[in-house]
Design a protein around this motif. Sequence first.
Motif, short mmCIF file in Angstrom:
data_model
loop_
_atom_site.label_atom_id
_atom_site.label_comp_id
_atom_site.label_asym_id
_atom_site.label_seq_id
_atom_site.Cartn_x
_atom_site.Cartn_y
_atom_site.Cartn_z
N PHE A 1 0.83 -1.20 0.00
CA PHE A 1 0.00 0.00 0.00
C PHE A 1 0.87 1.25 0.00
O PHE A 1 0.50 2.28 -0.56
N ALA A 2 2.02 1.18 0.65
CA ALA A 2 2.94 2.32 0.66
C ALA A 2 3.71 2.39 -0.66
O ALA A 2 3.88 3.47 -1.23
N LEU A 3 4.14 1.25 -1.17
CA LEU A 3 4.97 1.25 -2.36
C LEU A 3 4.21 1.74 -3.59
O LEU A 3 4.74 2.53 -4.38
N CYS A 4 2.97 1.30 -3.77
CA CYS A 4 2.29 1.57 -5.03
C CYS A 4 1.98 3.04 -5.20
O CYS A 4 1.77 3.50 -6.32
N GLN A 5 1.95 3.82 -4.12
CA GLN A 5 1.64 5.24 -4.26
C GLN A 5 2.88 6.11 -4.38
O GLN A 5 2.77 7.34 -4.34
N ASP A 6 4.03 5.51 -4.54
CA ASP A 6 5.25 6.26 -4.84
C ASP A 6 5.76 5.72 -6.17
O ASP A 6 6.41 4.68 -6.22
N LYS A 7 5.44 6.44 -7.25
CA LYS A 7 5.73 5.91 -8.59
C LYS A 7 7.22 5.72 -8.82
O LYS A 7 7.64 4.77 -9.50
N PHE A 8 8.05 6.61 -8.28
CA PHE A 8 9.49 6.50 -8.51
C PHE A 8 10.05 5.27 -7.82
O PHE A 8 10.79 4.48 -8.42
N ARG A 9 9.71 5.07 -6.55
CA ARG A 9 10.23 3.91 -5.82
C ARG A 9 9.66 2.61 -6.36
O ARG A 9 10.38 1.61 -6.48
N SER A 10 8.36 2.60 -6.68
CA SER A 10 7.78 1.36 -7.20
C SER A 10 8.38 1.02 -8.55
O SER A 10 8.62 -0.16 -8.86
N GLY A 11 8.68 2.06 -9.37
CA GLY A 11 9.34 1.79 -10.65
C GLY A 11 10.70 1.16 -10.46
O GLY A 11 11.10 0.28 -11.22
N ALA A 12 11.43 1.62 -9.43
CA ALA A 12 12.75 1.03 -9.15
C ALA A 12 12.62 -0.44 -8.76
O ALA A 12 13.41 -1.29 -9.19
N VAL A 13 11.60 -0.77 -7.97
CA VAL A 13 11.38 -2.16 -7.56
C VAL A 13 10.97 -3.01 -8.77
O VAL A 13 11.47 -4.13 -8.95
N LEU A 14 10.07 -2.48 -9.59
CA LEU A 14 9.64 -3.23 -10.77
C LEU A 14 10.80 -3.46 -11.73
O LEU A 14 10.93 -4.52 -12.33
N GLY A 15 11.67 -2.44 -11.87
CA GLY A 15 12.85 -2.61 -12.71
C GLY A 15 13.78 -3.68 -12.17
O GLY A 15 14.37 -4.45 -12.93
N ALA A 16 13.91 -3.75 -10.83
CA ALA A 16 14.75 -4.77 -10.21
C ALA A 16 14.22 -6.17 -10.46
O ALA A 16 14.98 -7.14 -10.45
N LEU A 17 12.91 -6.29 -10.68
CA LEU A 17 12.31 -7.58 -11.01
C LEU A 17 12.45 -7.91 -12.50
O LEU A 17 11.98 -8.96 -12.95
N GLY A 18 13.08 -7.00 -13.25
CA GLY A 18 13.30 -7.25 -14.66
C GLY A 18 12.09 -6.99 -15.54
O GLY A 18 12.01 -7.51 -16.66
N LEU A 19 11.15 -6.18 -15.06
CA LEU A 19 9.92 -5.92 -15.80
C LEU A 19 10.09 -4.67 -16.69
O LEU A 19 10.90 -3.79 -16.39
N PRO A 20 9.32 -4.58 -17.77
CA PRO A 20 9.52 -3.53 -18.78
C PRO A 20 8.92 -2.18 -18.37
O PRO A 20 7.91 -1.74 -18.91
N VAL A 21 9.56 -1.51 -17.41
CA VAL A 21 9.09 -0.20 -16.97
C VAL A 21 9.98 0.89 -17.58
O VAL A 21 11.18 0.71 -17.71
N PRO A 22 9.39 2.03 -17.95
CA PRO A 22 10.22 3.13 -18.47
C PRO A 22 11.17 3.64 -17.39
O PRO A 22 10.81 3.73 -16.22
N GLN A 23 12.40 3.97 -17.79
CA GLN A 23 13.35 4.57 -16.86
C GLN A 23 12.80 5.91 -16.40
O GLN A 23 12.23 6.67 -17.19
#
Length: 352
Positions: A119-141
């Motif tokens: 609930f905390a992660l999903c409302q911070d787009k920058f931090r959640s993007g970093a986590v999604l990128g770490a999972l190897g998912l296709p998120v824009p830098q």
Amino acid sequence: MSSRKPKLILVYEPEKACFDRLVADGHVAARAAEIASYLAQSTDIASEFDALAAACLTCGLSFVPVALDDAASALAGEGPKSTLVWTLTDGVAYFRGGAAPALARLNGLKVIGTDDALFALCQDKFRSGAVLGALGLPVPQSGLARDGHWLASPAGWFVKPNRLGAKIGIWPDSRCADLGHALELSRRVFAAYRDDVVVQPYVAGRNVRASYLGLKPDTGVEALGIAFVDSGGDFQTMADSLALYGGTGEAAREAGTYAEPELLPVAASQPRADAKIRRIAQSLMTGLGLRDVFSIDFRVEADDSVHLIEFEVCPGLPCFDFRAYCRTQWEMGLADAMAETAASRFNRMAAS
């Protein structure tokens, strides 16, 4: 199972409570109203409470809607074996709904939805993007800017508030041609909402919403509803969002200007993209812990390239797209789908 009748408690943050708190904190009333509009699903679902109570009764449950400010006292003393908590609205910054799953955990109660950390992660787009990128998912830098200054260097030029949803702070010029304008947008967002902005590469393609409700505990990605969301423009703005939901949406209906985007199944025209999205969703479920109810936003290009934009752990349940998903996937209205989901969880609790 306890002798108590199983109870589903729906915790929600009302728009007015949020608006009053923001104004007391010094936000201009017009901007506070825009921010609080994120909680329009609380306004929209209020008319469903009787239907939810009736649907729950049919499933052998009782139903209690609880405003967030009353949640601490309402959850205290509830029986862990006879109570489920469903959090309708999220938030840890401008909104506070993320407190609800934490309160449930504090009282030893089970929840429908993901754990409170997300609930905390999903409302911070920058931090959640970093986590999604770490999972190897296709998120824009992503880059990050605050009030005209870079906090992290960007790679591109689509600008949106970092911690606000529902298209708040997204204007027609949020897609911009130069980084100077991106910084100007960051000043505009900071002045209006006190938020940072995420600056991402603009990605071509059509907007896609993937919706999920795990009506039964063993439901997998086969139940994901994946649809193009065609609103007549390249992307939806705050004005588009305000015209759909809550009191503003009701006014648009009365004025005859209400127009829902068209939902078209991705699999019908781009089955490869549909399969890619299901694999990404599976990665989010296993690697990030998404479960029970969520949505994911994508951009899909004509060559089936898929870009993961963001995810929501509290999708807008009474919104047109989730209602359409319940009808298409589960052949149920919203109230019945929610009640059946809760009942299936109670059955699992009783069997364990």
